[in-house]
Design an enzyme around this catalytic site. Structure first.
Site, mmCIF file in Angstrom:
data_model
loop_
_atom_site.group_PDB
_atom_site.id
_atom_site.type_symbol
_atom_site.label_atom_id
_atom_site.label_comp_id
_atom_site.label_asym_id
_atom_site.label_seq_id
_atom_site.Cartn_x
_atom_site.Cartn_y
_atom_site.Cartn_z
ATOM 1 N N ARG A 1 11.427 -6.897 4.758
ATOM 2 C CA ARG A 1 11.395 -5.474 5.121
ATOM 3 C C ARG A 1 11.983 -5.269 6.508
ATOM 4 O O ARG A 1 12.665 -4.277 6.765
ATOM 5 C CB ARG A 1 9.951 -4.953 5.078
ATOM 6 C CG ARG A 1 9.858 -3.467 5.378
ATOM 7 C CD ARG A 1 8.493 -2.906 5.081
ATOM 8 N NE ARG A 1 7.559 -3.131 6.176
ATOM 9 C CZ ARG A 1 6.250 -2.866 6.104
ATOM 10 N NH1 ARG A 1 5.724 -2.398 4.993
ATOM 11 N NH2 ARG A 1 5.475 -3.075 7.134
ATOM 12 N N ARG B 1 -9.251 1.415 9.184
ATOM 13 C CA ARG B 1 -8.900 0.033 9.535
ATOM 14 C C ARG B 1 -10.003 -0.658 10.320
ATOM 15 O O ARG B 1 -9.877 -1.849 10.606
ATOM 16 C CB ARG B 1 -7.636 0.036 10.403
ATOM 17 C CG ARG B 1 -6.360 -0.299 9.662
ATOM 18 C CD ARG B 1 -5.245 -0.141 10.680
ATOM 19 N NE ARG B 1 -4.072 -0.915 10.433
ATOM 20 C CZ ARG B 1 -3.030 -0.513 9.699
ATOM 21 N NH1 ARG B 1 -3.079 0.629 9.066
ATOM 22 N NH2 ARG B 1 -1.956 -1.266 9.603
ATOM 23 N N ARG C 1 -0.139 -8.648 13.550
ATOM 24 C CA ARG C 1 -0.694 -7.635 12.637
ATOM 25 C C ARG C 1 -1.538 -8.282 11.553
ATOM 26 O O ARG C 1 -2.581 -7.760 11.163
ATOM 27 C CB ARG C 1 0.421 -6.776 12.047
ATOM 28 C CG ARG C 1 0.828 -5.656 13.012
ATOM 29 C CD ARG C 1 2.222 -5.123 12.777
ATOM 30 N NE ARG C 1 2.471 -4.715 11.425
ATOM 31 C CZ ARG C 1 3.642 -4.869 10.814
ATOM 32 N NH1 ARG C 1 4.659 -5.427 11.432
ATOM 33 N NH2 ARG C 1 3.782 -4.469 9.585
ATOM 34 N N ARG D 1 12.111 -1.825 11.264
ATOM 35 C CA ARG D 1 10.939 -1.329 11.986
ATOM 36 C C ARG D 1 10.705 -2.200 13.203
ATOM 37 O O ARG D 1 10.722 -3.421 13.095
ATOM 38 C CB ARG D 1 9.704 -1.377 11.064
ATOM 39 C CG ARG D 1 9.193 -0.001 10.701
ATOM 40 C CD ARG D 1 8.109 -0.086 9.677
ATOM 41 N NE ARG D 1 6.880 -0.676 10.207
ATOM 42 C CZ ARG D 1 5.731 -0.675 9.546
ATOM 43 N NH1 ARG D 1 5.666 -0.123 8.350
ATOM 44 N NH2 ARG D 1 4.662 -1.225 10.064
ATOM 45 N N LYS E 1 0.815 -1.213 0.000
ATOM 46 C CA LYS E 1 0.000 0.000 0.000
ATOM 47 C C LYS E 1 0.854 1.271 0.000
ATOM 48 O O LYS E 1 0.613 2.171 -0.796
ATOM 49 C CB LYS E 1 -0.895 0.060 1.251
ATOM 50 C CG LYS E 1 -1.832 -1.105 1.434
ATOM 51 C CD LYS E 1 -2.702 -0.922 2.677
ATOM 52 C CE LYS E 1 -1.928 -0.933 3.992
ATOM 53 N NZ LYS E 1 -1.409 -2.246 4.404
HETATM 54 P P1 ADP Z 1 1.325 -1.978 7.847
HETATM 55 O O1 ADP Z 1 1.145 -1.511 6.439
HETATM 56 O O2 ADP Z 1 2.508 -2.869 8.011
HETATM 57 O O3 ADP Z 1 0.061 -2.491 8.456
HETATM 58 P P2 ADP Z 1 1.126 0.697 8.986
HETATM 59 O O4 ADP Z 1 2.263 1.636 8.857
HETATM 60 O O5 ADP Z 1 -0.085 0.949 8.152
HETATM 61 O O6 ADP Z 1 1.736 -0.740 8.745
HETATM 62 O O7 ADP Z 1 0.635 0.630 10.515
HETATM 63 C C1 ADP Z 1 1.543 0.352 11.565
HETATM 64 C C2 ADP Z 1 0.807 0.331 12.910
HETATM 65 O O8 ADP Z 1 0.237 1.618 13.191
HETATM 66 C C3 ADP Z 1 -0.371 -0.623 12.997
HETATM 67 O O9 ADP Z 1 0.038 -1.933 13.332
HETATM 68 C C4 ADP Z 1 -1.233 0.043 14.096
HETATM 69 O O10 ADP Z 1 -0.731 -0.230 15.366
HETATM 70 C C5 ADP Z 1 -1.043 1.509 13.826
HETATM 71 N N1 ADP Z 1 -2.071 2.072 12.901
HETATM 72 C C6 ADP Z 1 -1.854 2.597 11.662
HETATM 73 N N2 ADP Z 1 -2.999 3.026 11.095
HETATM 74 C C7 ADP Z 1 -3.987 2.764 11.993
HETATM 75 C C8 ADP Z 1 -5.396 2.957 11.988
HETATM 76 N N3 ADP Z 1 -6.033 3.502 10.939
HETATM 77 N N4 ADP Z 1 -6.092 2.552 13.082
HETATM 78 C C9 ADP Z 1 -5.482 2.006 14.146
HETATM 79 N N5 ADP Z 1 -4.161 1.794 14.205
HETATM 80 C C10 ADP Z 1 -3.398 2.162 13.155
#
Ligand code: ADP
Length: 191
Positions: free
Chosen positions: A128, A89, A145, A134, A15
């Site tokens: 990654r 989400r 996740r 990370r 994404k």
């Molecule tokens: P990935 O693409 O690996 O899922 P992100 O960078 O989108 O990683 O998200 C990393 C973390 O940030 C998630 O595991 C969550 O803890 C938090 N997070 C990101 N976006 C949201 C959201 N819209 N609602 C709740 N938590 C979020």
């Protein structure tokens, strides 16, 4: 009238990469809640201290915190041209976003669901982790996740399918191949 595109899919689906490219080629602003949250953690802000353990465990940050961030980012007069990456989400986030977009007269152009087989996702995330370091990219947190995605986020596909907004994109192959599919879908509209 503004316009919005949502990038949707499991962790590791690509994404962020695809959203950045679409943003720069089509003049959108990319809003990644993951990036914004990680930035707060890195800066040690009040919010950052609050969400750090959540990010490290692979759980979801509470809806109202995420929604406050999004509202703040979208405040200001101009109707935005925006890509959401990693947001919404949960169903509550999606419903709140619908409301926000209609208040701001922003049309939802489409929700791009990047589809990648589970085994490939794991491979990509482990790779990654080695490259970027990370702190939430270790194997047990990755697993968590993926589970949280299946339970809380994947059901949103039905929500957006019902609204006639879902565009399913094959997320395998090269980044260029995936990007070409995304452009084709956006040019053709929802089928
Ligand atoms: P990935 O693409 O690996 O899922 P992100 O960078 O989108 O990683 O998200 C990393 C973390 O940030 C998630 O595991 C969550 O803890 C938090 N997070 C990101 N976006 C949201 C959201 N819209 N609602 C709740 N938590 C979020």
């Amino acid at each position: 009238m503004g316009e919005a595109v949502i990038f949707f899919g499991p962790p590791g689906a690509g994404k962020g990469t695809q959203a950045s490219r679409l943003a720069s080629e089509r003049g959108y602003r990319k809003l990644s809640t993951g990036d914004i949250l990680r930035d707060h953690v890195a800066r040690g802000s009040e919010l950052g201290r609050q969400v750090k353990p959540i990010l490290e465990s692979g759980g979801l940050v509470p809806d109202q915190l995420v929604l406050a961030l999004i509202r703040e980012e979208l405040s200001g007069g101009k109707a935005p041209k925006v890509i959401f990456d990693g947001f919404p989400r949960t169903l509550a986030q999606a419903q709140a976003l619908d409301q926000l977009l209609s208040e701001k007269q922003v049309a939802l152009k489409g929700v791009l669901l990047l589809v990648v087989p589970q085994r490939e996702l794991l491979n990509r995330l482990v790779k990654r982790a080695q490259l970027e370091g990370r702190t939430d990219d270790n194997e047990s947190v990755i697993q968590r996740r993926l589970e949280v995605y299946e339970k809380d986020t994947a059901p949103l596909a039905d929500y957006y399918r019902g609204a006639g907004k879902l565009m399913q994109i094959d997320g395998t192959g090269t980044q260029d191949q995936v990007f070409a599919r995304i452009q084709g879908a956006l040019n053709g509209g929802v089928r």
